[in-house]
Design an enzyme around this catalytic site. Sequence first.
Site, short mmCIF file in Angstrom:
data_model
loop_
_atom_site.label_atom_id
_atom_site.label_comp_id
_atom_site.label_asym_id
_atom_site.label_seq_id
_atom_site.Cartn_x
_atom_site.Cartn_y
_atom_site.Cartn_z
N ASP A 264 0.84 -1.19 0.00
CA ASP A 264 0.00 0.00 0.00
C ASP A 264 0.88 1.25 0.00
O ASP A 264 1.97 1.24 -0.56
CB ASP A 264 -0.92 -0.04 1.22
CG ASP A 264 -2.26 0.63 0.98
OD1 ASP A 264 -2.29 1.87 0.88
OD2 ASP A 264 -3.27 -0.09 0.90
N HIS B 56 -3.24 6.25 3.56
CA HIS B 56 -4.11 5.14 3.18
C HIS B 56 -3.66 3.82 3.80
O HIS B 56 -4.43 3.09 4.43
CB HIS B 56 -4.14 5.05 1.65
CG HIS B 56 -5.11 4.07 1.08
ND1 HIS B 56 -4.80 2.74 0.89
CD2 HIS B 56 -6.37 4.23 0.62
CE1 HIS B 56 -5.83 2.12 0.34
NE2 HIS B 56 -6.81 3.00 0.17
N SER C 92 -11.30 -0.36 -0.45
CA SER C 92 -9.97 -0.42 0.15
C SER C 92 -10.07 -0.72 1.64
O SER C 92 -9.19 -1.36 2.23
CB SER C 92 -9.22 0.90 -0.04
OG SER C 92 -8.65 0.98 -1.31
#
Length: 577
Positions: free
Chosen positions: A143, A181, A397
């Site tokens: 990620d 994220h 996600s």
Amino acid sequence: MAEVTKVTSKVRHLAFWCVILGAAFAFAAPRKISKDLQKQSSQPWVNVIVQYRVPPSQKHFAKVAAKGGMLQQNLPLINGAAFMVKGSSLSALAKDSNVAYISLDRRVWATATVTDLYDQAVLAPYAWSRNFSGSGIGVAVIDSGITAGRDFTLANGTGSRIVYNQNFASGPNTAADLYGHGTHVAGILAGNGMNSRGANFRKTFMGIADNASLINLRVLDQNGTGRDSAVIAAIEKALILKNKYNIRVINLSLGRAVYESYKLDPLCQAVEAAWKAGIVVVVAAGNEGRNDSAHTDGYGTIAAPGNDPYAITVGAMKPMGTSTRADDLIASYSSKGPTLLDHIVKPDIVAPGNLMISVLASSATLVKASPKNVVALSSYTANGKGTASYFTLSGTSMATPVVSGAVALLLQKNGSLTPDQVKARLMKSAYKTFPRSSTAKDPTTGKSYTSQYDIFTIGAGYLDIQAALSSTDLAPATEGIAKSPTVARDRSGNIYLVTGSSVLWGGSIMWGTSVVWGTSVLWGTSTKGESVLWGSTAPWGSSGDNGYSVLWGTSVVWGTSNENENEAIPIELEGEK
């Protein structure tokens, strides 16, 4: 004679009490230890609560420390204390005459509102109550990086469960999360809630597998973008490190448009290589379910590498602000199948992904872009003081690490399961009770989106951790046995499942299509006798032949649409009410 009888009686009486006392001493330890804790005696460390017959003092605590235990919290209200102790020391601790009872320091869950109910929706508390926490399982998070913090520490609050860090992204050479994220994803997967745990906190935000080890492989830059090559290199690194860190899961909360068959796509091929090496790969479906730029009503928008039939592809549900899953609805932005070009049934499963609270990466791009998404301290602390540690994001996600965490729990319980066996069990055990349709309204544009609860929207159903852990169903260990099936059209334009002899689905009663996907997603019978998924009046045909030909032809229009770019960030930050 009477005297002899009297003496004999006394001897017998003494012998009787010796037997009783012997039995008491023999069973003292087990009876003083809770049944669930007895099962943990082989564990290196366990968190326990010891209750004493008298108010404990430092002298009592010193006895525990002498056996390697560490005091966590004094609990005078119950004449007890919480310790972290060695599992092997439990019997010895129980033999202390001042100890009344020893039990696990079990998990408790606050009744929360609005955004932190995803763990209850998938019945994660069942796993926690049985001490499944992902211990011993390594999960590679590929990620935007993970910013280390207290929520990723070991169970005793020291050290770190981020056991490896490496950067593959362009720009600054750091494995820290500059975008915001990856840290959020890692928190949903394996955060232990240390930044919201203690007397000052009214809620604790913890992930699904709160003791899993994390392998941080950064591939997305500070703007949340990267290249296939970086992702592939990271997957390769996970394979290299597999044995060292017992990496059994890869989490890919990323994706892009489909440009060719998964059989040619290098990203998909890398995913398959990992799968065949014994690593479960969990991938986000994408956030294009509202995208009608190709007149498909959002169908055919599964992102790569979620279009690969080996991977577990995850769509997003909305917890709806309650602790029950009965009222949960699909997020209208969750991408829908079938996949372009190959016509694979996707997603495989759905999990909570909307308005998810997880760990904040300080000064990251997403945090700066939407400070309103920082979770207010007043909502989870008693005095509103401290440093903000949590952030809200939405999307598939966020749903993906919920499933990755569930996989870690399943593998902790049974490490011999193959990736295909894990996938098959999760799909068969999924919760399958849904409404026929639901409608969501975008507050910004005022546009409404209607979602159908078909096989291309919710897959095999809603992740159910309790059912998965309780299940004993075991698919064959044959590689690829749980590949997601393809769909085809008959002459009447009906869409039906194609189940080959080499795959699990459709052949037996245990793994039949209606068992795995639920009868609500199968609408009839095709001219070939197969289960019909959609008739010729399916949504993708409702706007004329254009949308229909996109799905069943070679078009990749949605992947180059401006709507694809414009929808992503608002959904991620704003979610769906």
